[in-house]
Design an enzyme around this catalytic site. Structure first.
Site, PDB file in Angstrom:
ATOM      1  N   LYS A  13       5.441   4.033  10.088  1.00  0.00           N
ATOM      2  CA  LYS A  13       6.826   4.455  10.375  1.00  0.00           C
ATOM      3  C   LYS A  13       6.903   5.964  10.615  1.00  0.00           C
ATOM      4  O   LYS A  13       7.496   6.416  11.594  1.00  0.00           O
ATOM      5  CB  LYS A  13       7.761   4.080   9.207  1.00  0.00           C
ATOM      6  CG  LYS A  13       7.793   2.598   8.871  1.00  0.00           C
ATOM      7  CD  LYS A  13       8.775   2.289   7.746  1.00  0.00           C
ATOM      8  CE  LYS A  13       8.431   2.894   6.410  1.00  0.00           C
ATOM      9  NZ  LYS A  13       7.172   2.409   5.805  1.00  0.00           N
ATOM     10  N   ARG A  88      16.241  -0.124   2.517  1.00  0.00           N
ATOM     11  CA  ARG A  88      15.152  -0.929   1.968  1.00  0.00           C
ATOM     12  C   ARG A  88      15.656  -2.063   1.100  1.00  0.00           C
ATOM     13  O   ARG A  88      14.839  -2.846   0.585  1.00  0.00           O
ATOM     14  CB  ARG A  88      14.257  -0.045   1.089  1.00  0.00           C
ATOM     15  CG  ARG A  88      13.229   0.741   1.843  1.00  0.00           C
ATOM     16  CD  ARG A  88      12.694   1.790   0.882  1.00  0.00           C
ATOM     17  NE  ARG A  88      11.262   1.756   0.802  1.00  0.00           N
ATOM     18  CZ  ARG A  88      10.482   2.671   1.374  1.00  0.00           C
ATOM     19  NH1 ARG A  88      10.978   3.642   2.098  1.00  0.00           N
ATOM     20  NH2 ARG A  88       9.190   2.604   1.225  1.00  0.00           N
ATOM     21  N   ARG A 127      -5.586   7.945   3.200  1.00  0.00           N
ATOM     22  CA  ARG A 127      -4.666   9.095   3.225  1.00  0.00           C
ATOM     23  C   ARG A 127      -4.648   9.823   1.883  1.00  0.00           C
ATOM     24  O   ARG A 127      -4.770  11.044   1.836  1.00  0.00           O
ATOM     25  CB  ARG A 127      -3.252   8.627   3.577  1.00  0.00           C
ATOM     26  CG  ARG A 127      -2.261   9.782   3.633  1.00  0.00           C
ATOM     27  CD  ARG A 127      -0.897   9.337   4.067  1.00  0.00           C
ATOM     28  NE  ARG A 127      -0.294   8.420   3.094  1.00  0.00           N
ATOM     29  CZ  ARG A 127       0.910   7.889   3.218  1.00  0.00           C
ATOM     30  NH1 ARG A 127       1.624   8.168   4.295  1.00  0.00           N
ATOM     31  NH2 ARG A 127       1.388   7.093   2.304  1.00  0.00           N
ATOM     32  N   ARG A 129      -2.141  10.121  -0.636  1.00  0.00           N
ATOM     33  CA  ARG A 129      -0.945  10.767  -1.196  1.00  0.00           C
ATOM     34  C   ARG A 129      -0.848  10.406  -2.692  1.00  0.00           C
ATOM     35  O   ARG A 129      -1.571   9.511  -3.148  1.00  0.00           O
ATOM     36  CB  ARG A 129       0.284  10.238  -0.428  1.00  0.00           C
ATOM     37  CG  ARG A 129       1.502  11.118  -0.464  1.00  0.00           C
ATOM     38  CD  ARG A 129       2.550  10.643   0.523  1.00  0.00           C
ATOM     39  NE  ARG A 129       3.178   9.389   0.114  1.00  0.00           N
ATOM     40  CZ  ARG A 129       3.960   8.647   0.904  1.00  0.00           C
ATOM     41  NH1 ARG A 129       4.219   9.049   2.131  1.00  0.00           N
ATOM     42  NH2 ARG A 129       4.466   7.526   0.457  1.00  0.00           N
ATOM     43  N   ARG A 140       3.792  -1.435  -4.099  1.00  0.00           N
ATOM     44  CA  ARG A 140       4.718  -1.095  -3.009  1.00  0.00           C
ATOM     45  C   ARG A 140       4.801  -2.257  -2.012  1.00  0.00           C
ATOM     46  O   ARG A 140       5.882  -2.566  -1.488  1.00  0.00           O
ATOM     47  CB  ARG A 140       4.257   0.196  -2.308  1.00  0.00           C
ATOM     48  CG  ARG A 140       4.575   1.442  -3.132  1.00  0.00           C
ATOM     49  CD  ARG A 140       3.670   2.618  -2.797  1.00  0.00           C
ATOM     50  NE  ARG A 140       3.795   3.122  -1.449  1.00  0.00           N
ATOM     51  CZ  ARG A 140       2.872   3.906  -0.860  1.00  0.00           C
ATOM     52  NH1 ARG A 140       1.771   4.250  -1.508  1.00  0.00           N
ATOM     53  NH2 ARG A 140       3.059   4.333   0.363  1.00  0.00           N
TER      54      ARG A 140
HETATM   55  P1  AP5 Z   1       2.483   6.539   8.043  1.00  0.00           P
HETATM   56  O1  AP5 Z   1       2.926   6.844   9.413  1.00  0.00           O
HETATM   57  O2  AP5 Z   1       2.642   7.583   6.990  1.00  0.00           O
HETATM   58  O3  AP5 Z   1       3.155   5.167   7.559  1.00  0.00           O
HETATM   59  P2  AP5 Z   1       4.504   4.928   6.826  1.00  0.00           P
HETATM   60  O4  AP5 Z   1       4.948   3.557   7.215  1.00  0.00           O
HETATM   61  O5  AP5 Z   1       5.457   6.056   7.076  1.00  0.00           O
HETATM   62  O6  AP5 Z   1       3.935   4.937   5.340  1.00  0.00           O
HETATM   63  P3  AP5 Z   1       4.437   5.567   4.001  1.00  0.00           P
HETATM   64  O7  AP5 Z   1       3.371   5.346   2.991  1.00  0.00           O
HETATM   65  O8  AP5 Z   1       4.935   6.950   4.184  1.00  0.00           O
HETATM   66  O9  AP5 Z   1       5.617   4.564   3.749  1.00  0.00           O
HETATM   67  P4  AP5 Z   1       6.317   4.217   2.456  1.00  0.00           P
HETATM   68  O10 AP5 Z   1       7.389   3.346   2.962  1.00  0.00           O
HETATM   69  O11 AP5 Z   1       5.501   3.675   1.351  1.00  0.00           O
HETATM   70  O12 AP5 Z   1       6.692   5.674   1.912  1.00  0.00           O
HETATM   71  P5  AP5 Z   1       8.041   6.420   1.779  1.00  0.00           P
HETATM   72  O13 AP5 Z   1       7.740   7.839   1.847  1.00  0.00           O
HETATM   73  O14 AP5 Z   1       9.080   5.859   2.674  1.00  0.00           O
HETATM   74  O15 AP5 Z   1       0.973   6.062   8.123  1.00  0.00           O
HETATM   75  C1  AP5 Z   1       0.225   5.772   6.948  1.00  0.00           C
HETATM   76  C2  AP5 Z   1      -1.239   6.219   7.175  1.00  0.00           C
HETATM   77  O16 AP5 Z   1      -1.781   5.444   8.224  1.00  0.00           O
HETATM   78  C3  AP5 Z   1      -1.349   7.687   7.623  1.00  0.00           C
HETATM   79  O17 AP5 Z   1      -2.505   8.243   7.050  1.00  0.00           O
HETATM   80  C4  AP5 Z   1      -1.471   7.587   9.146  1.00  0.00           C
HETATM   81  O18 AP5 Z   1      -2.193   8.654   9.697  1.00  0.00           O
HETATM   82  C5  AP5 Z   1      -2.212   6.269   9.303  1.00  0.00           C
HETATM   83  N1  AP5 Z   1      -1.857   5.563  10.556  1.00  0.00           N
HETATM   84  C6  AP5 Z   1      -0.644   5.527  11.161  1.00  0.00           C
HETATM   85  N2  AP5 Z   1      -0.703   4.769  12.283  1.00  0.00           N
HETATM   86  C7  AP5 Z   1      -1.995   4.318  12.368  1.00  0.00           C
HETATM   87  C8  AP5 Z   1      -2.680   3.487  13.298  1.00  0.00           C
HETATM   88  N3  AP5 Z   1      -2.073   2.969  14.358  1.00  0.00           N
HETATM   89  N4  AP5 Z   1      -3.985   3.223  13.056  1.00  0.00           N
HETATM   90  C9  AP5 Z   1      -4.620   3.736  11.969  1.00  0.00           C
HETATM   91  N5  AP5 Z   1      -4.042   4.543  11.060  1.00  0.00           N
HETATM   92  C10 AP5 Z   1      -2.727   4.818  11.252  1.00  0.00           C
HETATM   93  O19 AP5 Z   1       8.472   6.003   0.285  1.00  0.00           O
HETATM   94  C11 AP5 Z   1       7.730   6.437  -0.847  1.00  0.00           C
HETATM   95  C12 AP5 Z   1       8.477   6.036  -2.111  1.00  0.00           C
HETATM   96  O20 AP5 Z   1       9.768   6.707  -2.133  1.00  0.00           O
HETATM   97  C13 AP5 Z   1       8.825   4.550  -2.250  1.00  0.00           C
HETATM   98  O21 AP5 Z   1       7.759   3.809  -2.812  1.00  0.00           O
HETATM   99  C14 AP5 Z   1      10.060   4.612  -3.154  1.00  0.00           C
HETATM  100  O22 AP5 Z   1       9.698   4.826  -4.506  1.00  0.00           O
HETATM  101  C15 AP5 Z   1      10.776   5.856  -2.657  1.00  0.00           C
HETATM  102  N6  AP5 Z   1      11.746   5.551  -1.570  1.00  0.00           N
HETATM  103  C16 AP5 Z   1      11.689   5.979  -0.277  1.00  0.00           C
HETATM  104  N7  AP5 Z   1      12.728   5.498   0.431  1.00  0.00           N
HETATM  105  C17 AP5 Z   1      13.457   4.750  -0.445  1.00  0.00           C
HETATM  106  C18 AP5 Z   1      14.636   3.963  -0.303  1.00  0.00           C
HETATM  107  N8  AP5 Z   1      15.265   3.834   0.879  1.00  0.00           N
HETATM  108  N9  AP5 Z   1      15.092   3.315  -1.416  1.00  0.00           N
HETATM  109  C19 AP5 Z   1      14.480   3.432  -2.606  1.00  0.00           C
HETATM  110  N10 AP5 Z   1      13.353   4.145  -2.793  1.00  0.00           N
HETATM  111  C20 AP5 Z   1      12.848   4.795  -1.724  1.00  0.00           C
END
Ligand code: AP5
Length: 182
Positions: A13, A88, A127, A129, A140
């Site tokens: 995303k 979400r 990655r 993080r 997750r």
């Molecule tokens: P990336 O592009 O970072 O993927 P992403 O879908 O954005 O993954 P995230 O881990 O950031 O998503 P998430 O939903 O867990 O985290 P968020 O910050 O929203 O890509 C991932 C990796 O893959 C990278 O290294 C990238 O380079 C690689 N990659 C990308 N495309 C590729 C490809 N085609 N081929 C190979 N590699 C590739 O949420 C984190 C936490 O915050 C949640 O767990 C929750 O606790 C909280 N939170 C966030 N939003 C909410 C909400 N709305 N409600 C409640 N809690 C929330």
């Protein structure tokens, strides 16, 4: 253009949102980034959120809804936005509907990036993080399946959903994204 990016953790995303920002000149609004900024700033909200994020659970709906309400009121969101990682849950989706109805800016598209779980685990372990250890990644994924995946039907029913295969090169996936929003 007003877009929601759904998709499991690690589905790409954030990566694709950055491409959309370049292509369409509208801001990426990521609740994950907003929460990590609060963690880095050491605010009370950030301290509480970090404890939740480290376990792979979702932060409380009212907290993220408040953040989105505030962020969408900023001037750069007037011309459109890419919501990355919000909504979400069903209550978040309902709050978004209400908010967008208030400002007269309905969604144009909801895109679900579809990636297999095992590919996701490999991507996130690479990655590294704070929340990218295997136990938290699995949690997750479980939380996504239980609380976020049902939103696909919610948006499908409103004829807004496009499912984009999220495996392959970033460039190829971006071409599919552009076709989905065209
Ligand atoms: P990336 O592009 O970072 O993927 P992403 O879908 O954005 O993954 P995230 O881990 O950031 O998503 P998430 O939903 O867990 O985290 P968020 O910050 O929203 O890509 C991932 C990796 O893959 C990278 O290294 C990238 O380079 C690689 N990659 C990308 N495309 C590729 C490809 N085609 N081929 C190979 N590699 C590739 O949420 C984190 C936490 O915050 C949640 O767990 C929750 O606790 C909280 N939170 C966030 N939003 C909410 C909400 N709305 N409600 C409640 N809690 C929330």
């Amino acid at each position: 253009m007003r877009i929601v990016l759904l998709g499991a953790p690690g589905s790409g995303k954030g990566t694709q949102a950055k491409r959309l920002v370049e292509a369409y000149g509208i801001p990426q609004i990521s609740t994950g980034d907003l929460l990590r900024a609060a963690v880095a700033a050491g605010t009370e909200l950030g301290r509480k959120a970090k404890a939740t994020m480290d376990t792979g659970q979702l932060v409380a709906d009212e907290v993220v809804i408040g953040m989105i309400r505030e962020r969408l009121s900023q001037p750069d969101a007037v011309k459109g936005f890419i919501l990355d990682g919000f909504p979400r849950t069903r209550p978040q989706a309902a709050a978004l509907d209400e908010l967008l109805a208030e400002i007269g800016q309905p969604l144009n598209k909801v895109i679900n990036l579809d990636v297999k779980d095992e590919e996701i685990v490999q991507r996130l372990l690479a990655r590294g993080r704070a929340d990218d250890n295997e136990a938290t990644i699995r949690k997750r994924l479980q939380v996504y399946a239980e609380q976020t995946h049902p939103l696909l039907d919610y948006y499908r029913g409103r004829h807004l959903l496009a499912v984009v295969p999220g495996m392959g090169s970033v460039d190829d996936i971006f071409k599919r994204m552009q076709a989905a929003v065209a």
